[in-house]
Design an enzyme around this catalytic site. Structure first.
Site, mmCIF file in Angstrom:
data_model
loop_
_atom_site.group_PDB
_atom_site.id
_atom_site.type_symbol
_atom_site.label_atom_id
_atom_site.label_comp_id
_atom_site.label_asym_id
_atom_site.label_seq_id
_atom_site.Cartn_x
_atom_site.Cartn_y
_atom_site.Cartn_z
ATOM 1 N N GLU A 88 77.296 32.773 9.000
ATOM 2 C CA GLU A 88 76.728 31.710 9.219
ATOM 3 C C GLU A 88 75.043 32.063 9.987
ATOM 4 O O GLU A 88 74.077 31.556 9.538
ATOM 5 C CB GLU A 88 77.324 31.095 10.152
ATOM 6 C CG GLU A 88 78.580 30.230 9.724
ATOM 7 C CD GLU A 88 78.214 28.926 8.653
ATOM 8 O OE1 GLU A 88 77.014 28.896 8.358
ATOM 9 O OE2 GLU A 88 79.184 28.284 8.094
ATOM 10 N N ARG A 92 71.554 31.191 8.171
ATOM 11 C CA ARG A 92 70.848 30.276 8.849
ATOM 12 C C ARG A 92 69.678 30.787 9.764
ATOM 13 O O ARG A 92 68.602 30.607 9.672
ATOM 14 C CB ARG A 92 71.935 29.630 9.839
ATOM 15 C CG ARG A 92 72.701 28.676 9.227
ATOM 16 C CD ARG A 92 73.454 27.751 10.254
ATOM 17 N NE ARG A 92 74.821 27.364 9.577
ATOM 18 C CZ ARG A 92 75.279 26.238 9.505
ATOM 19 N NH1 ARG A 92 74.560 25.218 10.227
ATOM 20 N NH2 ARG A 92 76.309 25.682 8.907
ATOM 21 N N ASP A 216 81.649 30.257 -3.198
ATOM 22 C CA ASP A 216 80.430 29.690 -3.833
ATOM 23 C C ASP A 216 79.074 30.719 -3.868
ATOM 24 O O ASP A 216 78.546 31.054 -4.837
ATOM 25 C CB ASP A 216 80.207 28.450 -3.066
ATOM 26 C CG ASP A 216 80.290 28.318 -1.707
ATOM 27 O OD1 ASP A 216 80.515 29.383 -1.101
ATOM 28 O OD2 ASP A 216 80.152 27.330 -1.102
ATOM 29 N N GLU A 332 74.117 20.284 -1.477
ATOM 30 C CA GLU A 332 74.351 20.607 -2.732
ATOM 31 C C GLU A 332 73.900 19.731 -3.640
ATOM 32 O O GLU A 332 73.570 20.429 -4.960
ATOM 33 C CB GLU A 332 75.793 21.296 -2.729
ATOM 34 C CG GLU A 332 75.925 22.598 -1.990
ATOM 35 C CD GLU A 332 76.302 22.290 -0.346
ATOM 36 O OE1 GLU A 332 76.161 21.083 -0.129
ATOM 37 O OE2 GLU A 332 76.347 23.115 0.160
HETATM 38 C C1 DMJ Z 1 75.165 25.681 4.153
HETATM 39 O O1 DMJ Z 1 75.168 26.089 5.307
HETATM 40 C C2 DMJ Z 1 75.130 26.505 2.976
HETATM 41 O O2 DMJ Z 1 74.587 25.647 2.116
HETATM 42 C C3 DMJ Z 1 76.267 27.079 2.486
HETATM 43 O O3 DMJ Z 1 76.133 27.914 1.396
HETATM 44 C C4 DMJ Z 1 77.275 26.359 2.262
HETATM 45 N N1 DMJ Z 1 77.400 25.289 3.226
HETATM 46 C C5 DMJ Z 1 76.345 24.599 4.025
HETATM 47 C C6 DMJ Z 1 75.929 23.341 3.343
HETATM 48 O O4 DMJ Z 1 76.807 22.583 2.748
#
Ligand code: DMJ
Length: 436
Positions: A88, A92, A216, A332
């Site tokens: 995270e 971010r 993902d 997404e």
């Molecule tokens: C975000 O922090 C990023 O897109 C991550 O890859 C997946 N989750 C969240 C948004 O849903």
């Protein structure tokens, strides 16, 4: 029409930011219902201002960007005794600092990025090269032996960009070693990876395979590392992964395309679940050149969104019954709309995006900012506005409608948190391997 929509998205961004400024200034995230704030750890890391900063620059919100920048440069420090999620904080914060540097040019952003990465990289010190999930920013103590492909494999773009900007190849080599360690442990029978792995032994602890949360962005970064750096090894890993995904996880129900969850060695789908997080995959299919599947999957994404007027976290795509009705303000679906529009120029994606944006405003806008929804079947708001709402959801909505010159799509690759990284021209990828 497009111009008006872009303007409305900008206004909503401004509104959400004002609420952050009023009730959560100096903290990680806004709690829009209680008009207060949320911090991930005992010391705030300014997630919302950092995540939202490059969106402000793209929207031309100068005064907001100036105040966010001042806050970040005055207050952001990493020498804190807090154990943070490597994933995270990389996507971010490191991602936010790198795009801030590339777009704004202030070297202090790069200095902060180098400081942060020097602390995060200690998590990779394991026998397999797969990083621990958590790392203490002050002491360097790493914890969390069980991780997943996404949390272990979503550092290539950030570390590679840092390598390109500093000339230190260790960043990219370290991130790439982790990705190769995951990839080399894929099933010999199907080519799929599982969803939980032990960083010490490299043994899969959960053998379910999907493109969903937890896996993902591992796949996303294989493709994007090739797009951003021209890394041929990553292209090879993407090519063989996408074959396995389409062979085993792709599923059709009532003529529509979905991706389910299968056991990694048999490829048999045991759980026909799809949700808000999976929606990113339509964009990846488009980027990978499979426009036919991308169009089909975005049709399913739209069906998922419109079946309750706002998408659920998960549904059973065979019965179309919602299995988790939460909506976390996720980006997404809009993200894939943006990619599909970039690759096809079909105005249908503008209409889709407009409808999604309208339902966001209708159900998630509260008097204290934008709120997640506890259940899309009753639209009760929840008390959280995640930082990615400003980094991703509203950025993709804005870029979908904004004039082309706002950002040249061919010149950047977005990290998984929608921070755009500039393509760096060079003859080799950041670890010295050949590129196309
Ligand atoms: C975000 O922090 C990023 O897109 C991550 O890859 C997946 N989750 C969240 C948004 O849903």
């Amino acid at each position: 029409m497009r111009e008006q929509l872009a303007d409305s998205v900008k206004q909503e961004f401004t509104y959400a930011w004002e609420q952050y400024v009023r009730n959560a200034w100096g903290h990680d995230a806004l709690k829009p219902i209680s008009h207060s704030y949320y911090d991930w750890y005992s010391h705030p890391l300014l997630m919302t201002p950092l995540d939202g900063f490059d969106t402000m620059l793209l929207m031309g919100l100068k005064s907001q960007a100036d105040s966010a920048k001042t806050l970040l440069l005055d207050s952001l420090r990493f020498d804190e005794d807090i154990s943070v999620s490597g994933f995270e904080v990389t996507i971010r914060m490191l991602g936010g600092l790198l795009s801030a540097y590339e777009m704004d040019g202030d070297k202090r952003f790069l200095k902060l990025a180098v400081d942060l990465a020097g602390r995060l990289i200690k998590a990779f010190d394991t026998p397999t090269g797969i990083p621990y999930r958590f790392i203490n920013l002050k002491t360097g103590k790493a914890t969390g032996n069980l991780t997943n492909p996404a949390e272990a494999g979503t550092m290539l773009l950030e570390y590679g960009t840092l390598t390109a900007l500093t000339g230190d190849s260790l960043y990219y080599k370290t991130a790439k070693r982790a990705v190769e360690a995951i990839y080399s442990r894929r099933s010999k029978k199907t080519g799929l990876v599982g969803s939980q792995i032990d960083v010490m032994t490299g043994v899969w602890v959960d053998r379910e395979s999907s493109i969903s949360g937890g896996t993902d962005s591992y796949y996303e970064y294989l493709l994007k590392a090739w797009k951003l750096f021209g890394d041929e090894d990553c292209k090879g890993m993407w090519d063989s992964s996408i074959l396995a995904i389409n062979r085993h996880l792709a599923d059709t129900s009532k003529g529509m395309l979905w991706y389910g969850r299968a056991e990694m060695d048999t490829g048999i789908i045991n759980r026909p679940l799809y949700g808000a997080l999976d929606a990113f995959f339509a964009g990846m299919l488009a980027m990978g050149g499979d426009t036919i599947r991308a169009i089909a999957l975005q049709k399913s994404n739209y069906k998922m969104w419109t079946s309750a007027d706002l998408e659920p976290e998960t549904l059973n795509y065979r019965t179309m019954r919602i299995t988790d009705g939460y909506y976390a303000l996720r980006p997404e679906n809009l993200e894939s709309c943006y990619y599909l529009y970039q690759y096809t120029r079909d105005p249908a994606y503008l209409s889709m995006g407009a409808e999604m944006f309208r339902s966001l405003v209708r159900y998630c806008r509260t008097e204290g900012g934008y709120a997640a929804i506890k259940d899309v079947r009753n639209m009760v708001p929840d008390d959280l506005m995640e930082s990615y709402f400003l980094a991703e959801t509203l950025k993709y909505a804005y870029l979908l409608f904004a004039p082309e010159h706002t950002l040249d799509f061919s010149e950047v690759v977005f990290n998984t948190e929608a921070h755009p990284f500039r393509r760096h021209p060079s003859s080799t990828s950041p670890d010295g391997s050949p590129k196309t």
